[in-house]
Scaffold this motif. Structure first.
Motif, PDB file in Angstrom:
ATOM      1  N   GLU A 197      -8.625  -3.738  17.268  1.00  0.00           N
ATOM      2  CA  GLU A 197      -9.324  -4.240  16.080  1.00  0.00           C
ATOM      3  C   GLU A 197      -8.338  -4.623  14.976  1.00  0.00           C
ATOM      4  O   GLU A 197      -8.667  -5.423  14.096  1.00  0.00           O
ATOM      5  N   ILE A 198      -7.151  -4.023  15.025  1.00  0.00           N
ATOM      6  CA  ILE A 198      -6.088  -4.307  14.065  1.00  0.00           C
ATOM      7  C   ILE A 198      -4.814  -4.541  14.864  1.00  0.00           C
ATOM      8  O   ILE A 198      -4.548  -3.841  15.842  1.00  0.00           O
ATOM      9  N   ALA A 199      -4.031  -5.531  14.466  1.00  0.00           N
ATOM     10  CA  ALA A 199      -2.762  -5.803  15.140  1.00  0.00           C
ATOM     11  C   ALA A 199      -1.835  -4.593  14.986  1.00  0.00           C
ATOM     12  O   ALA A 199      -1.845  -3.933  13.947  1.00  0.00           O
ATOM     13  N   PRO A 200      -1.055  -4.290  16.018  1.00  0.00           N
ATOM     14  CA  PRO A 200      -0.139  -3.146  15.945  1.00  0.00           C
ATOM     15  C   PRO A 200       0.866  -3.294  14.800  1.00  0.00           C
ATOM     16  O   PRO A 200       1.465  -4.347  14.633  1.00  0.00           O
ATOM     17  N   VAL A 201       1.005  -2.235  14.034  1.00  0.00           N
ATOM     18  CA  VAL A 201       1.959  -2.201  12.929  1.00  0.00           C
ATOM     19  C   VAL A 201       2.692  -0.865  13.001  1.00  0.00           C
ATOM     20  O   VAL A 201       2.043   0.177  13.062  1.00  0.00           O
ATOM     21  N   PRO A 202       4.026  -0.864  13.023  1.00  0.00           N
ATOM     22  CA  PRO A 202       4.754   0.407  13.009  1.00  0.00           C
ATOM     23  C   PRO A 202       4.352   1.225  11.779  1.00  0.00           C
ATOM     24  O   PRO A 202       4.161   0.673  10.683  1.00  0.00           O
ATOM     25  N   ALA A 203       4.219   2.527  11.954  1.00  0.00           N
ATOM     26  CA  ALA A 203       3.797   3.394  10.851  1.00  0.00           C
ATOM     27  C   ALA A 203       4.664   3.199   9.608  1.00  0.00           C
ATOM     28  O   ALA A 203       4.170   3.218   8.481  1.00  0.00           O
ATOM     29  N   ALA A 204       5.969   2.996   9.830  1.00  0.00           N
ATOM     30  CA  ALA A 204       6.893   2.838   8.701  1.00  0.00           C
ATOM     31  C   ALA A 204       6.616   1.574   7.889  1.00  0.00           C
ATOM     32  O   ALA A 204       7.052   1.462   6.741  1.00  0.00           O
ATOM     33  N   LEU A 205       5.891   0.620   8.479  1.00  0.00           N
ATOM     34  CA  LEU A 205       5.632  -0.645   7.789  1.00  0.00           C
ATOM     35  C   LEU A 205       4.206  -0.775   7.266  1.00  0.00           C
ATOM     36  O   LEU A 205       3.869  -1.778   6.637  1.00  0.00           O
ATOM     37  N   VAL A 206       3.366   0.217   7.522  1.00  0.00           N
ATOM     38  CA  VAL A 206       1.975   0.145   7.063  1.00  0.00           C
ATOM     39  C   VAL A 206       1.908  -0.008   5.550  1.00  0.00           C
ATOM     40  O   VAL A 206       1.216  -0.885   5.021  1.00  0.00           O
ATOM     41  N   GLU A 207       2.655   0.822   4.844  1.00  0.00           N
ATOM     42  CA  GLU A 207       2.624   0.744   3.384  1.00  0.00           C
ATOM     43  C   GLU A 207       3.151  -0.597   2.896  1.00  0.00           C
ATOM     44  O   GLU A 207       2.590  -1.205   1.973  1.00  0.00           O
ATOM     45  N   VAL A 208       4.212  -1.087   3.514  1.00  0.00           N
ATOM     46  CA  VAL A 208       4.822  -2.355   3.103  1.00  0.00           C
ATOM     47  C   VAL A 208       3.842  -3.508   3.295  1.00  0.00           C
ATOM     48  O   VAL A 208       3.656  -4.343   2.405  1.00  0.00           O
ATOM     49  N   LEU A 209       3.203  -3.566   4.449  1.00  0.00           N
ATOM     50  CA  LEU A 209       2.350  -4.695   4.786  1.00  0.00           C
ATOM     51  C   LEU A 209       0.973  -4.619   4.147  1.00  0.00           C
ATOM     52  O   LEU A 209       0.447  -5.617   3.656  1.00  0.00           O
ATOM     53  N   VAL A 210       0.393  -3.431   4.130  1.00  0.00           N
ATOM     54  CA  VAL A 210      -0.991  -3.292   3.662  1.00  0.00           C
ATOM     55  C   VAL A 210      -1.058  -3.060   2.151  1.00  0.00           C
ATOM     56  O   VAL A 210      -1.843  -3.683   1.441  1.00  0.00           O
TER      57      VAL A 210
END
Length: 200
Positions: free
Chosen positions: A149-162
């Protein structure tokens, strides 16, 4: 004085110091954010402030952690009320921007203090709290990534991207040096961030 009364008085003093510190920062800015200004405005003695926080840097760190916690609590609550991946991401971004508008003083302290020297001594503590507060966001996203349902995002980049785009929009709005309309950001950013996270 009973231990319970002593504890209640201590908690009241901590609350007074933190509330006053935020007001002093909002009214006088970073240059006026001093231990003397906070003790004068609160009526709390220097000794009492040091007793509860160890130093003025400790006050700043505690205030930063409190403001950050309230922001993340708002975002996580918005996520938990959402039924789909899309509405959750949109709600998360909107919650960040609404917190900025509704709690301007706290948001200003967060954004202006993030790289201030007086937080340096407490960087590890702040990072640990932030990671704990961010964990529910990552936990909410993980099963939705697994389901596609959501494209894979490394945990370390969740804050950066979202959260990063909302954070930058808030920072610019708070600085008063950019012509940024926060209401427009709330209309535009949630869907644009969702587009970056859509699978495929």
């Amino acid at each position: 004085m009973t231990p319970m009364v002593k504890q209640q008085r201590g908690e009241a003093t901590v609350e007074l110091i933190l509330t006053t510190a935020l007001r002093v920062y909002a009214e006088q800015g970073q240059q006026g954010f001093t231990v003397n200004a906070v003790t004068a405005a609160s009526g709390v003695s220097l000794g009492s402030l040091y007793h509860h926080f160890g130093s003025f840097d400790g006050v700043a760190a505690a205030l930063y952690i409190r403001c950050m916690g309230r922001l993340f609590d708002d975002m996580v609550e918005a996520l938990r009320r959402s039924r789909t991946a899309r509405t959750g991401i949109r709600a998360l971004v909107k919650a960040y921007l609404r917190f900025t508008e509704e709690h301007r003083d706290a948001a200003l302290f967060l954004h202006a203090s993030a790289y201030s020297g007086y937080l340096a001594l407490h960087a590890k503590e702040i990072r640990a709290v932030k990671e704990a507060k961010l964990a529910p966001v990552i936990e909410w996203m993980r099963p939705r990534m697994e389901k596609g349902e959501i494209a894979p995002v490394p945990a370390a980049l969740v804050e950066v991207l979202v959260i990063g785009p909302a954070c930058e929009a808030a920072r610019r709005w708070l600085s008063d040096t950019y012509d940024l309309d926060l209401a427009e950001a709330e209309r535009v950013l949630p869907d644009r961030i969702w587009q970056a996270l859509r699978p495929g």
